[in-house]
Design an enzyme around this catalytic site. Structure first.
Site, PDB file in Angstrom:
ATOM      1  N   ASN A   9       0.796  -1.262  -0.102  1.00  0.00           N
ATOM      2  CA  ASN A   9       0.072  -0.081  -0.052  1.00  0.00           C
ATOM      3  C   ASN A   9       0.912   1.317   0.004  1.00  0.00           C
ATOM      4  O   ASN A   9       0.375   2.285  -0.474  1.00  0.00           O
ATOM      5  CB  ASN A   9      -0.736  -0.147   1.340  1.00  0.00           C
ATOM      6  CG  ASN A   9      -2.133  -0.909   1.262  1.00  0.00           C
ATOM      7  OD1 ASN A   9      -2.799  -0.887   0.447  1.00  0.00           O
ATOM      8  ND2 ASN A   9      -1.873  -2.088   1.767  1.00  0.00           N
ATOM      9  N   ASN A  11       4.691   1.051  -0.433  1.00  0.00           N
ATOM     10  CA  ASN A  11       5.898   1.066  -1.428  1.00  0.00           C
ATOM     11  C   ASN A  11       5.772  -0.195  -2.300  1.00  0.00           C
ATOM     12  O   ASN A  11       5.069  -0.927  -1.873  1.00  0.00           O
ATOM     13  CB  ASN A  11       7.063   1.067  -0.602  1.00  0.00           C
ATOM     14  CG  ASN A  11       7.527   2.243   0.097  1.00  0.00           C
ATOM     15  OD1 ASN A  11       7.680   3.201  -0.503  1.00  0.00           O
ATOM     16  ND2 ASN A  11       7.424   2.159   1.409  1.00  0.00           N
ATOM     17  N   ASP A 111       0.784 -11.197   0.490  1.00  0.00           N
ATOM     18  CA  ASP A 111       2.163 -10.729   1.283  1.00  0.00           C
ATOM     19  C   ASP A 111       1.970 -11.633   2.531  1.00  0.00           C
ATOM     20  O   ASP A 111       3.148 -12.413   2.802  1.00  0.00           O
ATOM     21  CB  ASP A 111       2.311  -9.455   1.528  1.00  0.00           C
ATOM     22  CG  ASP A 111       0.876  -8.732   2.365  1.00  0.00           C
ATOM     23  OD1 ASP A 111      -0.118  -9.444   2.286  1.00  0.00           O
ATOM     24  OD2 ASP A 111       1.064  -7.647   2.536  1.00  0.00           O
ATOM     25  N   THR A 134       2.070  -0.867   6.132  1.00  0.00           N
ATOM     26  CA  THR A 134       0.894   0.041   6.359  1.00  0.00           C
ATOM     27  C   THR A 134       0.113  -0.365   7.334  1.00  0.00           C
ATOM     28  O   THR A 134      -0.670   0.361   8.204  1.00  0.00           O
ATOM     29  CB  THR A 134       0.302   0.161   4.885  1.00  0.00           C
ATOM     30  OG1 THR A 134       1.232   0.613   4.027  1.00  0.00           O
ATOM     31  CG2 THR A 134      -0.584   1.436   5.251  1.00  0.00           C
TER      32      THR A 134
END
Length: 267
Positions: A9, A11, A111, A134
């Protein structure tokens, strides 16, 4: 070589990997307003600066928690390599040794799936993983390689941003551990509240997940490996010893491993 994109969100990590190891890595700001052509231009410039020949790149793999950027990065891959990438997602989960019986495969972030996969394949023991991005996410993996649960909280940077954005007099401050939990000025007071507060959150969540793994599986608590990853994973290092391992590259390595199980790079 395998080209890997870990799209978060905040990088985007772009990495070139050979024989499972990261050879080059770049970090790009996430911006859903950018087109695939714009990201292609950025990547091409980075490759040119490192004298990278795209002909040496065999395949690409994408993990994204930003759905709007999947299409643009498929286009980037097609421009760079002339082929479509592997998308990490439910379509390939059957090829992975990690299990998702109790966690909805369509809901878990790719992820986090890659974090769990890499941790399990490395250590072959129950794990609790904290991903400092994030969002601050915790993943519990059983001794049998099953993701048994996830917990998600606002990330440290997200909490700090919300604090100074939604208050009239509190400024943004650097994320640094203050000299004492007893702040003596505004900057130290905010740093204390955020960092020592998150220390308590992280230690409490890791402990609770370990206890639940012990209760539900009967394993010994000292058999559980605790791992920290993500861009902000090192911020709490000076004030906590809750993690056995700290590895910023865990997610990227997990994408590489998932691609290998799925047959990428192609022989």
């Amino acid at each position: 070589m395998l080209l890997v994109f870990d799209i978060g969100n905040t990088n985007i990590k772009a990495a070139l990997c050979a024989d499972g190891e990261i050879v080059h890595q770049w970090r790009i700001s996430t911006d859903v307003r950018r087109t695939g052509d714009e990201y292609f231009s950025v990547l091409r410039s980075l490759f040119h600066g490192h004298q990278i020949d795209c002909g040496q790149i065999e395949d690409a793999a994408i993990s994204s928690v930003v759905p709007a950027l999947i299409g643009p990065f498929v286009l980037v891959t097609q421009h760079l390599l002339g082929k479509k990438p592997l998308l990490i997602g439910p379509d390939i989960y059957h090829a992975l040794p990690i299990k998702l019986r109790r966690t909805a495969a369509s809901e878990i972030g790719t992820d986090l799936l890659c974090d769990a996969l890499e941790s399990w394949c490395r250590y072959q023991v129950p794990c609790v993983i904290a991903d400092f991005g994030t969002a601050l996410s915790f993943i519990a993996v059983s001794g049998g390689g099953e993701i048994v649960g996830v917990a998600i909280a606002p990330g440290i940077g997200t909490a700090l941003k919300a604090l100074f954005t939604n208050t009239a007099q509190l400024p943004s401050v650097p994320l640094e551990v203050p000299p004492s939990v007893l702040g003596t000025n505004t900057t130290e007071s905010i740093q204390s509240g955020i960092l020592f507060g998150y220390k308590g959150l992280v230690e409490g969540m890791v402990s609770a997940m370990k206890q639940e793994l012990v209760r539900t599986t009967g394993i010994q608590e000292d058999a559980i490996r605790t791992i920290a990853t993500g861009g902000l994973n090192s911020i709490l290092e000076p004030i906590t010893s809750v993690f056995d391992v700290t590895d910023k590259e865990l997610t990227v390595q997990g994408i590489v491993r998932a691609a290998q199980f799925a047959g990428f790079p192609a022989e």
